[in-house]
Write an enzyme that holds these catalytic residues in place. Structure first.
Site, mmCIF file in Angstrom:
data_model
loop_
_atom_site.group_PDB
_atom_site.id
_atom_site.type_symbol
_atom_site.label_atom_id
_atom_site.label_comp_id
_atom_site.label_asym_id
_atom_site.label_seq_id
_atom_site.Cartn_x
_atom_site.Cartn_y
_atom_site.Cartn_z
ATOM 1 N N ALA A 48 0.539 -1.435 0.397
ATOM 2 C CA ALA A 48 0.586 0.099 0.110
ATOM 3 C C ALA A 48 0.894 1.124 -0.183
ATOM 4 C CB ALA A 48 -1.061 -0.234 1.143
ATOM 5 N N LEU A 97 -11.758 4.840 -42.299
ATOM 6 C CA LEU A 97 -12.397 6.199 -43.007
ATOM 7 C C LEU A 97 -12.398 5.028 -44.505
ATOM 8 C CD1 LEU A 97 -9.032 8.390 -44.330
ATOM 9 C CD2 LEU A 97 -11.980 9.226 -43.514
ATOM 10 N N GLU A 130 -5.739 15.145 -49.904
ATOM 11 C CA GLU A 130 -4.648 15.664 -49.655
ATOM 12 C C GLU A 130 -3.450 13.678 -49.885
ATOM 13 O OE1 GLU A 130 -6.563 16.551 -46.366
ATOM 14 O OE2 GLU A 130 -5.337 15.050 -44.966
ATOM 15 N N LYS A 132 -2.979 10.041 -48.410
ATOM 16 C CA LYS A 132 -3.442 9.136 -47.298
ATOM 17 C C LYS A 132 -1.338 8.993 -46.565
ATOM 18 C CE LYS A 132 -6.565 6.000 -45.611
ATOM 19 N NZ LYS A 132 -5.317 4.200 -45.038
ATOM 20 N N ASP A 134 0.953 6.204 -44.829
ATOM 21 C CA ASP A 134 0.715 5.137 -44.291
ATOM 22 C C ASP A 134 1.512 5.010 -42.432
ATOM 23 O OD1 ASP A 134 0.165 2.425 -44.186
ATOM 24 O OD2 ASP A 134 0.933 1.406 -45.905
ATOM 25 N N TYR A 244 -3.373 16.390 -39.085
ATOM 26 C CA TYR A 244 -4.877 16.578 -40.500
ATOM 27 C C TYR A 244 -6.248 16.550 -40.098
ATOM 28 C CZ TYR A 244 -4.287 11.543 -40.028
ATOM 29 O OH TYR A 244 -4.355 10.261 -39.486
ATOM 30 N N LYS A 308 -11.734 14.778 -48.540
ATOM 31 C CA LYS A 308 -12.581 15.814 -46.738
ATOM 32 C C LYS A 308 -13.597 16.727 -47.217
ATOM 33 C CE LYS A 308 -9.144 14.019 -44.125
ATOM 34 N NZ LYS A 308 -7.758 14.886 -43.207
ATOM 35 N N LYS A 332 -7.892 4.670 -52.582
ATOM 36 C CA LYS A 332 -6.599 3.933 -52.316
ATOM 37 C C LYS A 332 -5.620 3.735 -54.380
ATOM 38 C CE LYS A 332 -6.112 2.209 -48.664
ATOM 39 N NZ LYS A 332 -6.254 0.889 -47.876
ATOM 40 N N CYS A 426 -10.430 -33.223 -42.015
ATOM 41 C CA CYS A 426 -9.373 -31.793 -41.165
ATOM 42 C C CYS A 426 -7.831 -32.308 -41.489
ATOM 43 C CB CYS A 426 -10.207 -31.963 -40.414
ATOM 44 S SG CYS A 426 -9.040 -30.328 -39.261
ATOM 45 N N CYS A 429 -7.582 -32.357 -37.292
ATOM 46 C CA CYS A 429 -7.589 -33.618 -36.320
ATOM 47 C C CYS A 429 -8.398 -35.253 -36.417
ATOM 48 C CB CYS A 429 -8.993 -33.350 -35.449
ATOM 49 S SG CYS A 429 -10.332 -33.060 -36.329
ATOM 50 N N CYS A 450 -14.290 -27.962 -41.033
ATOM 51 C CA CYS A 450 -14.382 -29.366 -40.252
ATOM 52 C C CYS A 450 -15.311 -29.629 -39.238
ATOM 53 C CB CYS A 450 -12.603 -29.546 -39.100
ATOM 54 S SG CYS A 450 -12.987 -30.261 -37.587
ATOM 55 N N CYS A 456 -11.690 -30.545 -31.910
ATOM 56 C CA CYS A 456 -10.235 -30.634 -33.000
ATOM 57 C C CYS A 456 -9.367 -29.094 -32.064
ATOM 58 C CB CYS A 456 -11.043 -29.321 -34.959
ATOM 59 S SG CYS A 456 -9.249 -29.331 -35.938
HETATM 60 S S1 IVH Z 1 -8.932 11.524 -41.665
HETATM 61 C C1 IVH Z 1 -12.527 10.746 -38.921
HETATM 62 N N1 IVH Z 1 -6.318 12.278 -43.369
HETATM 63 O O1 IVH Z 1 -6.343 6.541 -42.291
HETATM 64 C C2 IVH Z 1 -11.133 10.395 -40.216
HETATM 65 N N2 IVH Z 1 -6.704 9.519 -41.732
HETATM 66 O O2 IVH Z 1 -7.905 4.508 -42.703
HETATM 67 C C3 IVH Z 1 -10.278 10.753 -39.553
HETATM 68 N N3 IVH Z 1 -4.971 8.034 -42.436
HETATM 69 O O3 IVH Z 1 -7.150 5.691 -38.740
HETATM 70 C C4 IVH Z 1 -9.529 10.629 -40.395
HETATM 71 N N4 IVH Z 1 -3.325 9.938 -43.380
HETATM 72 O O4 IVH Z 1 -5.165 7.033 -39.077
HETATM 73 C C5 IVH Z 1 -7.318 10.818 -42.138
HETATM 74 N N5 IVH Z 1 -5.187 12.776 -44.334
HETATM 75 C C6 IVH Z 1 -5.661 11.555 -43.778
HETATM 76 C C7 IVH Z 1 -4.870 10.651 -43.430
HETATM 77 C C8 IVH Z 1 -5.672 9.441 -42.593
HETATM 78 C C9 IVH Z 1 -3.912 8.869 -43.081
HETATM 79 C C10 IVH Z 1 -4.918 7.510 -41.490
HETATM 80 C C11 IVH Z 1 -5.469 7.635 -40.409
HETATM 81 C C12 IVH Z 1 -7.119 6.267 -40.197
HETATM 82 C C13 IVH Z 1 -6.862 5.524 -41.248
HETATM 83 C C14 IVH Z 1 -8.165 5.843 -41.659
#
Ligand code: IVH
Length: 755
Positions: A48, A97, A130, A132, A134, A244, A308, A332, A426, A429, A450, A456
């Site tokens: 404690a 998204l 913009e 995305k 990674d 962002y 957006k 994508k 299977c 098993c 299975c 299993c």
């Molecule tokens: S906006 C309400 N903008 O993608 C959602 N997300 O697949 C707000 N990400 O979880 C997200 N670049 O981690 C936004 N320019 C960008 C982004 C972005 C990467 C990622 C983010 C999100 C994921 C969704």
């Protein structure tokens, strides 16, 4: 026991100087007690008293996050029985998204937005575009301009507190620059933490030179570097950031997405220079191409373009559906592909018994990642693509999804390659593996399963893995690797065993702490993490059970409808007593026959069977007899006779089906929004199965399932009610009105019903 020497000054009264001194002193003192306790087995203070020291340290750190030391006990691994990072509940959920893969998807997205908002063709609607990034998303909470907390996304609702680690990232300012724009009282900046490509290459080279783990890609390296319990390791890693988006805010520095992001820049946060505002779909697609063209030369990885809606009042009205905003979408980039040789086909058995074929490949780099396994989906897919061992195949990977085998390069097929024979038993098993027939449409399931159930080992282990997975119990320190070991040595065979581990360990002749990969501290941490999960939220619990067709969303729908576990279980048992039978289901299989008409036809057939048979005996063709006695329309009569073969057999089946029509209790489950017959049947199968009943009974002795509290039902006057919108709406579109009502907890129905 020695005195503790905690300061008597209340945490609120400390100034920054005093706080810094006390944090240093507390840190040292806690470290000393840790060493006494863990290494010398000679504690000087009671538990404690030790906890009081830690609590004071955490309270001071919470007030002065900028003073958190890199080696603070609150961030050190194993320094305490507490587990890893503490949890942070996001005030505003961190969502994901929706994905789009083609230009048509984007055109549709813009149309959906316009339709929802009820905009005429002349009214413009602008979007930002913009890259995305990674990386991994992060939420940075600034209060009066000062960074006070940083949290990972986690499951979207609850993330991990990584404040100390984030404090070491140079690009993330601890204090917003307020020389141009004032900082609101509360402002959660959201964005992406990532690692640049060349930094990633350097880090991996250094890791390799030191004989340490190399990372698969920059994203994994960034995640691994951030989630270090020792923040000084994070500090040594070159992490970067783009802002962002935002979470909870007390005020917004603009009326559009672009304005707010520009404010981020003026506050001193990095924002992506490739962001554009587009006023037409054409401009959006041009932006996509502009960004894609730069993809290979950018210093960091991106995997698409995010659009957006620019106006924030529009964003607000559009709101969310499930877990993603209606006002944004990710476009994508196409999947990356490579060719390689298929060395073998492995059959894996999952928790539902599904036999999944996995291609074993000669390792090949696809989009920066080395791939040596790829999914082949199921036996029909193997046959359709005619994939044979020894073939050269095209593989692709997109984002986080499992790599896939796309096609065979036939010109390169070895002469002796044989078609693949899918196993009928299977491989784990030895039980029969069968393809079920869908009662409703008579089709064969694509998946071979299975039939061994929990006998299993693959299924039992698969269920356990699911049980502790992220959306389920999510027990820190108990992942797939540990479960495999515990399953193999007999420690954990069923979910309940997880919760009796600690008790059994005390008297075990093979205590866990003596096993490879474990020590006193990690075992203590694991048991503490398990204890923390003894009280579990209803949706997590339902999801954890691994019932077929019950994913996280369905588990939430069920929680909302039944509010606690016992009510759900009782309802399923009642539904089981009058579930639809095979003869009734056969009626549903007939084209043009829905549930309502099936009931009518069955009732009418049993009622008029004699008259019908008399008509037939007098020479009337069966179809005419059915139509003439108003049992079925001419559209349905023919398909009915086709399904059942003859009038006699149709009447026979109707006689049996009359007792198989699903009753009200069945409807009480199947008619819940988002549930339906498939899920209801899966629930019945699960709850009425003997092994499951036993396993559940034992599990519920160990844990407590919390009743569900819907956040929505608390405040609004329409919460929990069913509403219908009739006539023309003048101020909003129908879909917007529906979304708004649902946001307030109402159920929206299409028409006025008896209820
Ligand atoms: S906006 C309400 N903008 O993608 C959602 N997300 O697949 C707000 N990400 O979880 C997200 N670049 O981690 C936004 N320019 C960008 C982004 C972005 C990467 C990622 C983010 C999100 C994921 C969704």
């Amino acid at each position: 026991m020695a005195s503790l020497g905690t300061s008597n000054v209340s945490v609120e009264a400390l100034d920054e100087d005093q706080a810094a001194k006390e944090l240093a002193r507390l840190g040292e003192e806690i470290a000393r007690h840790d060493a006494l306790y863990y290494q010398q087995d000679a504690p000087e203070v009671t538990d404690a008293a030790y906890d009081a020291l830690r609590q004071r340290l955490m309270a001071i750190e919470a007030r002065f996050p900028n003073l958190i030391l890199a080696d603070s006990p609150s961030t050190r691994v194993g320094a305490s029985p507490a587990t890893g990072f503490s949890k942070v509940k996001h005030a505003v959920a961190m969502l994901s998204l929706g994905n789009a893969f083609s230009q048509e998807d984007i055109v549709d997205f813009v149309k959906r937005v316009r339709r929802f908002l009820g905009l005429s063709l002349q009214e413009p609607v602008a979007f930002t575009a913009e890259p995305k990034i990674d990386g991994l998303s992060i939420s940075l909470r600034y209060e009066n301009g000062r960074l006070v907390e940083a949290a990972t996304r986690g499951d979207g609702t609850t993330g991990e507190n990584v404040t100390a680690n984030v404090m070491t990232i140079g690009e993330i300012v601890h204090n917003l620059d307020t020389s141009q724009i004032e900082a609101p009282e509360i402002f959660e900046v959201r964005g992406e933490i990532y690692m640049a490509r060349d930094d990633f290459a350097k880090l991996n080279a250094a890791q390799e030179a030191h004989g340490e783990k190399v990372f698969a890609n920059p994203r994994n390296a960034a995640a691994g570097s951030l989630r270090q319990l020792d923040a000084s390791i994070t500090a040594s890693r070159p992490l970067r950031f783009f802002a962002y988006s935002w979470g909870e805010v007390s005020a917004l520095p603009g009326k559009t997405q672009a304005e707010v992001v520009s404010a981020f820049g003026r506050w001193g946060l990095p924002v992506n220079p490739l962001m554009r505002v587009c006023s037409t779909v054409e401009e959006m697609l041009a932006s996509y191409e502009e960004i894609e063209a730069q993809r290979s030369t950018l210093p960091y990885d991106i995997d698409g373009v995010v659009y957006k809606v620019n106006r924030l009042d529009y964003q607000e009205r559009l709101g969310f559906v499930a877990r993603s905003p209606r006002w944004a979408i990710a476009h994508k980039f196409p999947a990356e592909q490579a060719t390689t040789q298929l060395l073998d086909i492995d059959i894996q058995v999952g928790r539902t018994g599904a036999l999944t074929p996995v291609a074993k490949l000669a390792p090949v780099t696809v989009g920066g990642v080395v791939v040596s396994n790829a999914t082949l989906h199921n036996e029909d897919e193997i046959a359709r693509k005619d994939v044979r061992i020894g073939d050269t195949v095209v593989v692709q990977r997109a984002g986080d999804v499992i790599p896939q085998v796309v096609e065979v390069v036939l010109e390169k097929r070895p002469k002796d390659a044989q078609p693949f024979e899918f196993p009928k038993v299977c491989p784990v098993c030895g039980s029969h593996a069968v393809r079920e027939i869908d009662e409703k449409n008579g089709d064969q399931d694509v998946v071979r399963r299975c039939t061994g159930g929990l006998v299993c080992p693959a299924q039992a282990l698969g269920r356990l893995k699911h049980f502790v997975s992220r959306g389920a119990f999510d027990i820190e320190g108990l992942g797939e690797k540990q479960l495999e070991m515990f399953y193999a040595d007999g420690r954990v065979k069923r979910p309940a065993d997880i919760f009796t581990l600690a008790k059994r360990d005390k008297t075990s002749d093979k205590p866990l702490a003596k096993q490879e990969g474990f020590g006193e501290r990690s075992v203590e941490k694991l048991f503490a993490a398990i204890d923390e999960c003894r009280r579990v939220e209803l949706p997590r619990f339902i999801y954890a059970l691994g019932i077929r067709h019950v994913g996280e969303q369905t588990a939430r729908d069920l929680s909302l409808a039944f509010l606690n576990f016992e009510t759900l279980r009782d309802a399923v048992f009642e539904a089981a007593a009058n579930r639809p039978g095979p003869d009734y289901l056969r009626f549903l299989r007939v084209q043009g026959v829905g549930e309502k008409s099936a009931r009518k036809i069955i009732a009418a057939l049993s009622h008029s069977s004699e008259k019908l048979l008399a008509l037939a005996a007098a020479g009337a063709p069966p179809e005419a007899a059915l139509v003439g006695s108003k049992i079925a329309s001419s559209r349905v009569a023919k398909p009915l006779l086709r399904e059942f073969g003859s009038l006699e057999s149709l009447i026979d089946s109707a006689g049996r089906a009359a007792t198989q029509v699903p009753g009200e209790a069945y409807g009480r489950v199947s008619e819940i929004d988002g549930i339906g017959q498939v899920v209801t049947d899966a629930l019945i199968d699960f709850f009425t199965e003997e092994h499951n009943q036993e396993a559940l009974h034992d599990l519920l002795r160990e844990i407590e399932v919390l009743p569900f509290e819907s956040p929505k039902t608390l405040s609004s006057s329409v919460a929990g009610k069913t509403v219908v919108f009739t006539g023309t709406l003048s101020k909003t579109t129908r879909s917007e009105a529906k979304a708004q009502a649902e946001r307030l907890g109402a159920k929206v129905s299409g028409s006025v019903s008896k209820k």
